[in-house]
Scaffold this motif. Sequence first.
Motif, PDB file in Angstrom:
ATOM      1  N   ARG B  98       0.883  -1.307   0.093  1.00 21.83           N
ATOM      2  CA  ARG B  98       0.055  -0.116   0.023  1.00 21.83           C
ATOM      3  C   ARG B  98       0.701   1.338   0.142  1.00 21.83           C
ATOM      4  O   ARG B  98       0.404   2.263  -0.081  1.00 21.83           O
ATOM      5  CB  ARG B  98      -0.884  -0.085   1.098  1.00 21.83           C
TER       6      ARG B  98
ATOM      7  N   LYS C  53      -7.966  -1.562  -4.504  1.00 15.35           N
ATOM      8  CA  LYS C  53      -7.538  -1.812  -3.243  1.00 15.35           C
ATOM      9  C   LYS C  53      -8.495  -3.007  -2.943  1.00 15.35           C
ATOM     10  O   LYS C  53      -7.936  -3.819  -2.019  1.00 15.35           O
ATOM     11  CB  LYS C  53      -8.260  -0.687  -2.436  1.00 15.35           C
TER      12      LYS C  53
ATOM     13  N   SER D  99      -2.662   3.632  -3.949  1.00 21.78           N
ATOM     14  CA  SER D  99      -3.602   2.249  -4.025  1.00 21.78           C
ATOM     15  C   SER D  99      -2.907   1.153  -4.591  1.00 21.78           C
ATOM     16  O   SER D  99      -1.791   1.263  -5.302  1.00 21.78           O
ATOM     17  CB  SER D  99      -5.038   2.316  -4.681  1.00 21.78           C
TER      18      SER D  99
END
Lengths: 99, 99, 99, 99
Positions: B98, C53, D99
């Motif tokens: 991330r 995500k 992301s």
Amino acid sequence: MEHNVTTHGYVGNKDALVKRLRRTEGQVRGIQRMVEDDTYCMDILTQVSATTKALESVALLLLEDHLSHCVADATRQGGAVADEKIREVSAAIARLVRS
Amino acid sequence: MEHNVTTHGYVGNKDALVKRLRRTEGQVRGIQRMVEDDTYCMDILTQVSATTKALESVALLLLEDHLSHCVADATRQGGAVADEKIREVSAAIARLVRS
Amino acid sequence: MEHNVTTHGYVGNKDALVKRLRRTEGQVRGIQRMVEDDTYCMDILTQVSATTKALESVALLLLEDHLSHCVADATRQGGAVADEKIREVSAAIARLVRS
Amino acid sequence: MEHNVTTHGYVGNKDALVKRLRRTEGQVRGIQRMVEDDTYCMDILTQVSATTKALESVALLLLEDHLSHCVADATRQGGAVADEKIREVSAAIARLVRS
């Protein structure tokens, strides 16, 4: 200050950028010391992630300045100049997203 | 070599890691100079992406060493120790993905 | 259910994984509709980031299960089997970090 | 073609975008089947990484179109409209990078 073609978008943020980069340099040196001192690998990794995030912030700041100045100037000129700038910045964004 | 709690996975790669981190530190310093010298924003961004990638390689190297040593040792012990290590490394991987 | 060599780490999370993937499929279909309906590009991008995500979460879940089961089993066997598994999972993590 | 507020940057690429998104939807469905069929976790992960990359390409395509049209239009208008568009697209790029 004279505004000319060599004045880049980030000029107004120059001090802020240099300051951040100095802190990032310190973070990288900190990671070196952690490796030399046999710090637990997971703690080093946490520092590496934080440093990566700091570099990303620098990139996003540069990009926003570039869009507000260089790209905005080019789109006002229009034509091939504008197209070229859009292509160039899109390639830079792609590199950033993939890195 | 005696194996004890302070011996980390990356010990065998310590010199390689420090060398890479020194190069990364140089890259960050180079970006500072580019900003101070009013280099074109897109050229600075290219350098920032390269430096981010270099830091990611360091992270991946640390992670692989951690898996081969610390995590492998813990899974051989099994039980709560193993579970805890897996959870910890999974959280580190998530942060990395991330960032 | 018979447990054998073809039983993978994520077996316990199979329903949760399939459920998440169904939701992700729905998100991708939603993005298609947004494009067909001429939705504002920035709103589409927000949905694309959310879907990326969601896929990353699936990847991290699979990875954690793989580490707790397949990799843990291999490290208990040790030797070449363990080395091979660590190399394989490290390559998968690298692909994930870079994607 | 009439230019009005509902014409978005990606209009010229609409078919290409929908086609890519349909392929992406198929990839996500493929991952579901892999999970249901107890495919080896590392092979599933490879597919998840490929699908994430496909979604990123969609995002980058949308972004480039948005820069060439909506942002370019706004910068030609200048003032608060331009500033607002730059801020908006920069936030979207940041979400994408993170992301």
